[in-house]
Design a protein around this motif. Sequence first.
Motif, PDB file in Angstrom:
ATOM      1  N   VAL A   1      -3.784  60.362  22.659  1.00 54.42           N
ATOM      2  CA  VAL A   1      -3.038  59.534  23.595  1.00 54.42           C
ATOM      3  C   VAL A   1      -2.001  60.402  24.281  1.00 54.42           C
ATOM      4  CG1 VAL A   1      -3.406  57.361  22.390  1.00 54.42           C
ATOM      5  CG2 VAL A   1      -1.462  58.772  21.768  1.00 54.42           C
ATOM      6  N   ALA A   2      -1.780  60.114  25.546  1.00 54.61           N
ATOM      7  CA  ALA A   2      -0.818  60.889  26.321  1.00 54.61           C
ATOM      8  C   ALA A   2       0.004  59.955  27.192  1.00 54.61           C
ATOM      9  CB  ALA A   2      -1.541  61.918  27.183  1.00 54.61           C
ATOM     10  N   GLU A   3       1.316  60.077  27.073  1.00 55.96           N
ATOM     11  CA  GLU A   3       2.217  59.256  27.869  1.00 55.96           C
ATOM     12  C   GLU A   3       2.624  59.990  29.143  1.00 55.96           C
ATOM     13  OE1 GLU A   3       3.456  58.852  23.458  1.00 55.96           O
ATOM     14  OE2 GLU A   3       2.971  60.459  24.882  1.00 55.96           O
ATOM     15  N   SER A   4       2.927  59.217  30.144  1.00 63.76           N
ATOM     16  CA  SER A   4       3.457  59.781  31.385  1.00 63.76           C
ATOM     17  C   SER A   4       4.247  58.703  32.109  1.00 63.76           C
ATOM     18  CB  SER A   4       2.325  60.304  32.282  1.00 63.76           C
ATOM     19  OG  SER A   4       1.456  59.248  32.648  1.00 63.76           O
TER      20      SER A   4
ATOM     21  N   TYR B   1      10.014  57.477  25.017  1.00 67.79           N
ATOM     22  CA  TYR B   1       9.059  56.395  24.832  1.00 67.79           C
ATOM     23  C   TYR B   1       7.728  56.984  24.354  1.00 67.79           C
ATOM     24  CZ  TYR B   1      12.162  52.954  26.849  1.00 67.79           C
ATOM     25  OH  TYR B   1      13.217  52.100  27.063  1.00 67.79           O
ATOM     26  N   PHE B   2       7.232  56.417  23.265  1.00 69.22           N
ATOM     27  CA  PHE B   2       6.005  56.893  22.646  1.00 69.22           C
ATOM     28  C   PHE B   2       4.936  55.808  22.670  1.00 69.22           C
ATOM     29  CE2 PHE B   2       7.616  60.759  20.691  1.00 69.22           C
ATOM     30  CZ  PHE B   2       8.968  60.496  20.553  1.00 69.22           C
ATOM     31  N   CYS B   3       3.718  56.259  22.734  1.00 71.58           N
ATOM     32  CA  CYS B   3       2.573  55.370  22.628  1.00 71.58           C
ATOM     33  C   CYS B   3       1.899  55.611  21.285  1.00 71.58           C
ATOM     34  CB  CYS B   3       1.605  55.667  23.768  1.00 71.58           C
ATOM     35  SG  CYS B   3       0.137  54.648  23.784  1.00 71.58           S
ATOM     36  N   ASN B   4       1.532  54.531  20.638  1.00 77.52           N
ATOM     37  CA  ASN B   4       0.837  54.605  19.359  1.00 77.52           C
ATOM     38  C   ASN B   4      -0.451  53.814  19.426  1.00 77.52           C
ATOM     39  OD1 ASN B   4       1.005  52.935  16.272  1.00 77.52           O
ATOM     40  ND2 ASN B   4       0.534  55.099  16.446  1.00 77.52           N
ATOM     41  N   ALA B   5      -1.528  54.425  19.020  1.00 74.17           N
ATOM     42  CA  ALA B   5      -2.824  53.743  18.980  1.00 74.17           C
ATOM     43  C   ALA B   5      -3.346  53.778  17.550  1.00 74.17           C
ATOM     44  CB  ALA B   5      -3.819  54.417  19.914  1.00 74.17           C
ATOM     45  N   ILE B   6      -3.900  52.663  17.121  1.00 69.58           N
ATOM     46  CA  ILE B   6      -4.476  52.578  15.779  1.00 69.58           C
ATOM     47  C   ILE B   6      -5.935  52.183  15.903  1.00 69.58           C
ATOM     48  CG2 ILE B   6      -4.363  51.460  13.532  1.00 69.58           C
ATOM     49  CD1 ILE B   6      -1.404  51.001  13.995  1.00 69.58           C
ATOM     50  N   SER B   7      -6.769  52.903  15.190  1.00 68.39           N
ATOM     51  CA  SER B   7      -8.197  52.633  15.257  1.00 68.39           C
ATOM     52  C   SER B   7      -8.613  51.609  14.211  1.00 68.39           C
ATOM     53  CB  SER B   7      -8.983  53.932  15.051  1.00 68.39           C
ATOM     54  OG  SER B   7      -8.865  54.363  13.703  1.00 68.39           O
TER      55      SER B   7
ATOM     56  N   PHE C   1      -2.466  57.264  15.857  1.00 70.56           N
ATOM     57  CA  PHE C   1      -2.350  58.396  16.775  1.00 70.56           C
ATOM     58  C   PHE C   1      -1.120  58.196  17.657  1.00 70.56           C
ATOM     59  CE2 PHE C   1      -6.507  59.873  15.643  1.00 70.56           C
ATOM     60  CZ  PHE C   1      -7.215  58.719  15.349  1.00 70.56           C
ATOM     61  N   TRP C   2      -0.331  59.242  17.772  1.00 71.28           N
ATOM     62  CA  TRP C   2       0.884  59.216  18.590  1.00 71.28           C
ATOM     63  C   TRP C   2       0.795  60.254  19.700  1.00 71.28           C
ATOM     64  CZ3 TRP C   2       4.915  55.809  17.918  1.00 71.28           C
ATOM     65  CH2 TRP C   2       4.959  55.108  16.716  1.00 71.28           C
ATOM     66  N   GLY C   3       1.393  59.903  20.815  1.00 76.24           N
ATOM     67  CA  GLY C   3       1.529  60.876  21.885  1.00 76.24           C
ATOM     68  C   GLY C   3       2.792  61.684  21.708  1.00 76.24           C
ATOM     69  N   GLN C   4       3.046  62.559  22.667  1.00 80.46           N
ATOM     70  CA  GLN C   4       4.213  63.439  22.606  1.00 80.46           C
ATOM     71  C   GLN C   4       5.477  62.760  23.118  1.00 80.46           C
ATOM     72  OE1 GLN C   4       4.300  66.648  21.256  1.00 80.46           O
ATOM     73  NE2 GLN C   4       2.354  65.873  20.498  1.00 80.46           N
ATOM     74  N   GLY C   5       5.314  61.645  23.801  1.00 82.30           N
ATOM     75  CA  GLY C   5       6.467  60.921  24.306  1.00 82.30           C
ATOM     76  C   GLY C   5       6.825  61.303  25.732  1.00 82.30           C
ATOM     77  N   THR C   6       7.517  60.380  26.381  1.00 84.98           N
ATOM     78  CA  THR C   6       7.998  60.628  27.736  1.00 84.98           C
ATOM     79  C   THR C   6       9.450  60.153  27.818  1.00 84.98           C
ATOM     80  OG1 THR C   6       7.537  60.299  30.105  1.00 84.98           O
ATOM     81  CG2 THR C   6       7.095  58.426  28.656  1.00 84.98           C
ATOM     82  N   GLN C   7      10.294  60.972  28.402  1.00 84.86           N
ATOM     83  CA  GLN C   7      11.722  60.683  28.421  1.00 84.86           C
ATOM     84  C   GLN C   7      12.067  59.715  29.547  1.00 84.86           C
ATOM     85  OE1 GLN C   7      14.420  61.936  26.400  1.00 84.86           O
ATOM     86  NE2 GLN C   7      15.580  60.397  27.543  1.00 84.86           N
ATOM     87  N   VAL C   8      12.852  58.697  29.205  1.00 83.15           N
ATOM     88  CA  VAL C   8      13.392  57.763  30.193  1.00 83.15           C
ATOM     89  C   VAL C   8      14.913  57.841  30.103  1.00 83.15           C
ATOM     90  CG1 VAL C   8      13.652  55.338  30.820  1.00 83.15           C
ATOM     91  CG2 VAL C   8      11.406  56.225  30.125  1.00 83.15           C
TER      92      VAL C   8
END
Length: 117
Positions: free
Chosen positions: A4-7, A94-100, A106-113
């Motif tokens: 997962v990738a945040e933007s 801000y992070f995104c988390n996905a669960i299978s 699974f976590w992304g690297q995060g995006t700064q707000v």
Amino acid sequence: QVQVAESGGGLVHIGGSLRLSCAASGSASSIFYVGWYRQAPGKERELVARFTNGGITNYADSSVKGRFTISRDNAKNTVYLQMDSLKPEDTGVYFCNAISFQGSSFWGQGTQVTVFS
């Protein structure tokens, strides 16, 4: 495996808007849960909004209800977080988390707000 990738993060003035994106790749069809979390400076990571199994949405608390909207585009394997009327207390990573379905997280690297006055 899922990636997962945040933007979409950035600097925004009080009252402004941002739309964050969480793009999933790999075995994206195995995902049943996606959540947006944020971590403010010096604080623990907390849930902001999520899609649960069946497509139900939840928002963590009243501070974001009515201002944040979680949505998704299944064709693009992407979950969005539309953030309106931003406040300084929304500042954080801000992070995104996905669960299978298999139970892997699974976590992304995060995006700064950053919301400034």
